[in-house]
Every structure is written in structure tokens, then in C-alpha cells.
Design an enzyme around this catalytic site. Structure first.
Site, mmCIF file in Angstrom:
data_model
loop_
_atom_site.group_PDB
_atom_site.id
_atom_site.type_symbol
_atom_site.label_atom_id
_atom_site.label_comp_id
_atom_site.label_asym_id
_atom_site.label_seq_id
_atom_site.Cartn_x
_atom_site.Cartn_y
_atom_site.Cartn_z
ATOM 1 N N HIS A 231 2.184 3.291 -8.934
ATOM 2 C CA HIS A 231 1.807 1.639 -8.632
ATOM 3 C C HIS A 231 3.580 1.170 -10.044
ATOM 4 O O HIS A 231 3.797 0.667 -9.238
ATOM 5 C CB HIS A 231 0.798 1.533 -10.318
ATOM 6 C CG HIS A 231 -0.067 1.598 -9.079
ATOM 7 N ND1 HIS A 231 -0.773 1.334 -8.470
ATOM 8 C CD2 HIS A 231 -1.224 2.596 -9.555
ATOM 9 C CE1 HIS A 231 -1.950 1.770 -7.421
ATOM 10 N NE2 HIS A 231 -2.143 2.205 -8.879
ATOM 11 N N ASP B 48 0.616 -1.739 -0.051
ATOM 12 C CA ASP B 48 -0.109 0.076 0.121
ATOM 13 C C ASP B 48 1.150 1.389 -0.097
ATOM 14 O O ASP B 48 1.893 1.063 0.709
ATOM 15 C CB ASP B 48 -1.092 0.005 1.434
ATOM 16 C CG ASP B 48 -2.440 0.904 1.081
ATOM 17 O OD1 ASP B 48 -2.476 1.446 -0.058
ATOM 18 O OD2 ASP B 48 -2.952 1.143 2.180
ATOM 19 N N LEU C 28 11.445 -20.240 -4.544
ATOM 20 C CA LEU C 28 10.407 -19.522 -4.094
ATOM 21 C C LEU C 28 8.638 -19.385 -4.979
ATOM 22 O O LEU C 28 9.068 -19.518 -5.991
ATOM 23 C CB LEU C 28 10.527 -18.489 -4.093
ATOM 24 C CG LEU C 28 9.814 -16.635 -3.702
ATOM 25 C CD1 LEU C 28 9.957 -16.836 -1.872
ATOM 26 C CD2 LEU C 28 10.435 -15.258 -3.857
HETATM 27 C C1 FPP Z 1 -1.827 -0.136 -3.593
HETATM 28 O O1 FPP Z 1 -1.880 1.200 -3.301
HETATM 29 C C2 FPP Z 1 -0.961 -0.475 -4.419
HETATM 30 C C3 FPP Z 1 -2.359 -1.427 -5.744
HETATM 31 C C4 FPP Z 1 -3.848 -1.273 -5.520
HETATM 32 C C5 FPP Z 1 -1.289 -1.933 -6.886
HETATM 33 C C6 FPP Z 1 -0.235 -2.795 -6.244
HETATM 34 C C7 FPP Z 1 0.543 -2.699 -7.539
HETATM 35 C C8 FPP Z 1 1.961 -3.257 -7.485
HETATM 36 C C9 FPP Z 1 3.089 -1.934 -6.358
HETATM 37 C C10 FPP Z 1 2.424 -3.804 -9.382
HETATM 38 C C11 FPP Z 1 2.763 -4.990 -8.818
HETATM 39 C C12 FPP Z 1 2.876 -6.139 -9.917
HETATM 40 C C13 FPP Z 1 3.076 -6.957 -10.342
HETATM 41 C C14 FPP Z 1 2.418 -8.420 -11.373
HETATM 42 C C15 FPP Z 1 2.743 -7.923 -8.751
HETATM 43 P P1 FPP Z 1 -3.048 2.670 -3.259
HETATM 44 O O2 FPP Z 1 -2.955 2.871 -4.755
HETATM 45 O O3 FPP Z 1 -3.401 2.432 -2.735
HETATM 46 O O4 FPP Z 1 -2.184 3.721 -2.253
HETATM 47 P P2 FPP Z 1 -2.257 4.441 -1.687
HETATM 48 O O5 FPP Z 1 -2.907 4.338 -0.526
HETATM 49 O O6 FPP Z 1 -1.286 5.575 -1.573
HETATM 50 O O7 FPP Z 1 -3.211 5.845 -2.731
#
Ligand code: FPP
Length: 257
Positions: free
Chosen positions: A42, A25, A136
């Protein structure tokens, strides 16, 4: 906690989690702080993901499960959802070969049928290419929700009862364990959530019953291997009691020495 420049732990096997699950997050806030669009967060998050996978390989962790997209994330603005889908496709495209080389077995949990054909093909390709790998075990949760997982298990069990293969009295926690996602792996030992929120957000709610919960304010794109090792060392300091008293656990440890 101060992060020292350690890049490897010297933990013994019993102090090391076998299965780690992560809610990645804080991508959006990381981008906002830099006056960048959320999608840039992201993209930066993918780099952290790569680092954490490498750290798990180095630390000989058996399984890592990442929450990449929840069943509730469809509620986000259409543009963000579509950009996340694009990111999943390009990330699978660019990373799978290297994961395979590192002997990582990749699996997906969640309702994948909701995705585009292109993304589903990437998911199938990654799963099939790496299915015999013995390093893994990397599970990526996409369109996943813990309540959905339990409901699916209940549906399968109910069908077996209807067909006479099971009796209602056969239903127990142990039986449900056999039908929820990740049944082939040890239960998660350590849950990590970055980004400062202290909630589970419908991730693996059945499987997390006895998991140690670690929350950090560090945003996912800033969560690098040093931060990960801090979490591992924190875990090593926990006493896991599984309902017993601390004294009983200490006694068992002493008798095993
Ligand atoms: C939450 O942060 C994050 C996500 C919903 C997406 C996570 C995805 C990745 C890190 C890409 C990984 C890719 C693969 C294929 C494993 P948020 O957007 O809720 O952040 P915020 O709380 O600051 O708004």
C-alpha cells in the site's frame, strides 16, 4: 502490450478522456512477491498514485476518481485496515499542500462518518483548502460502494416524494443522475483496473454505464506514467457508440470535420 518510453501523448481533445476512474489493485500481491508485508504494497501504491495524478495534470484530464477504500474493505484483517487508515492520514498530511500548489481540487466520496475524527479532519481540511482550485478534479472514494451510492440517492428522492416536492412519475434515470455521487462531473469515460482482475467490484456502478473498461495485469505499485499513457492511447482507439451504429458515429465525425 509493449510499453515504449513515451512520457506524453499527442492526443487531440476529442480522443482524450475527460474523466478517468481507477481501481488501484495489486498492492498486496506486489508486496508478497517481495516477501514484504501487505502494508508495504500500500505504501508503494501511494507513489504510483502520485505519478498518475501528475500524469493527469500533464495530460489535462479534467477529473480523476480513485477507489482507495471500498465499503467491503472493512472485512480485511484488523491490522491491515488500521494500517490503511494510518496511511490515508499520513498521505493526506504529506500530499495536500503540493496538490493545492498544483491547483488540484480534492473531494471525497463515500460514507466518511465511519472514520476516526483525525481522518475526518484531514478529509475536511483537504476539501476546504482546495475547494476553489480549477485544475484537476481529484475524487477519492473512501468507504464507498456503488450500491450504497444508489441507495442514498433513492432515499433522498423518496423523502422528496414524501414531502410532495416530487411525484413518483418524475423519477427517471436523468433524475437519479442528479442524486448520485460525482453528479457535477462528466460521466467517467475510462475505467482502469490494475492487478489482473476483470471486475468492477461495486465501484460507481451507476456512473459506469457507458464507460470504456481497461484491465491490465500490471500491479498498482508498478503502474507508472508510461503504463497510464498506454491506457490513454488504448482509449483513443475506441469507438464510443452510446447505442448508435458504428456507421452513424463515423458519419457524425465526418460531418463535424
Ligand atoms: C487494493 O490492493 C488496494 C487498496 C485496498 C488500497 C489502495 C490504497 C492506496 C494505493 C493508497 C492511496 C492513498 C490515497 C490517500 C489516495 P489489494 O490490497 O487488494 O491488492 P491484492 O489484490 O494484491 O491483495
Amino acid at each position: 502490450m509493449t510499453v515504449t518510453s513515451i512520457n506524453k501523448t499527442d492526443l487531440g481533445d476529442s480522443d482524450r478522456p475527460k474523466h478517468i476512474v481507477v481501481v488501484m489493485d495489486g498492492n498486496g500481491r506486489w508486496a508478497k512477491k517481495r516477501l514484504m508485508p501487505r502494508t508495504a504494497g500500500h505504501h508503494a501504491g501511494v507513489k504510483s498514485t502520485r505519478k498518475i495524478v501528475e500524469a493527469c495534470i500533464q495530460e489535462k484530464i479534467q477529473a480523476l476518481t480513485l477507489f482507495a477504500f471500498s465499503s467491503e474493505n472493512w472485512k480485511r484483517p484488523e491490522q491491515e485496515v488500521s494500517s490503511l487508515m494510518q496511511l490515508f492520514i499520513s498521505t493526506l498530511q504529506s500530499e495536500v499542500k503540493s496538490l493545492h500548489k498544483q491547483n488540484v481540487r480534492v473531494r471525497f466520496i463515500g460514507k466518511c462518518s465511519a472514520f476516526s475524527d483525525k481522518l475526518q479532519q484531514k478529509i475536511i481540511h483537504a476539501t476546504e483548502l482546495t475547494q476553489n482550485n480549477t485544475g484537476l478534479q481529484l475524487n477519492i472514494a473512501v468507504n464507498y460502494g456503488g450500491r450504497w451510492d444508489i441507495a442514498e440517492a433513492c432515499k433522498t428522492i423518496a423523502a422528496k416524494v414524501q414531502q410532495g416536492e416530487l411525484q413518483p412519475e418524475d423519477i427517471s434515470a436523468e433524475l437519479i443522475d442528479e442524486y448520485v455521487c460525482l453528479k457535477q462531473l462528466p460521466e467517467p469515460d475510462l475505467f482502469i483496473r490494475t492487478g489482473g482482475e476483470m471486475r468492477i467490484s461495486n465501484f460507481l456502478i451507476w456512473q459506469l454505464a457507458y464507460t470504456e473498461l481497461y484491465f491490465t495485469d500490471v500491479l498498482w505499485p508498478d503502474f507508472k506514467s508510461e503504463e497510464f499513457l498506454v491506457a490513454l492511447n488504448w482509449y483513443a482507439g475506441r469507438q464510443r457508440r452510446f447505442g448508435k451504429t458504428g456507421e452513424q458515429v463515423d458519419e457524425t465525425k465526418t460531418s463535424q470535420c
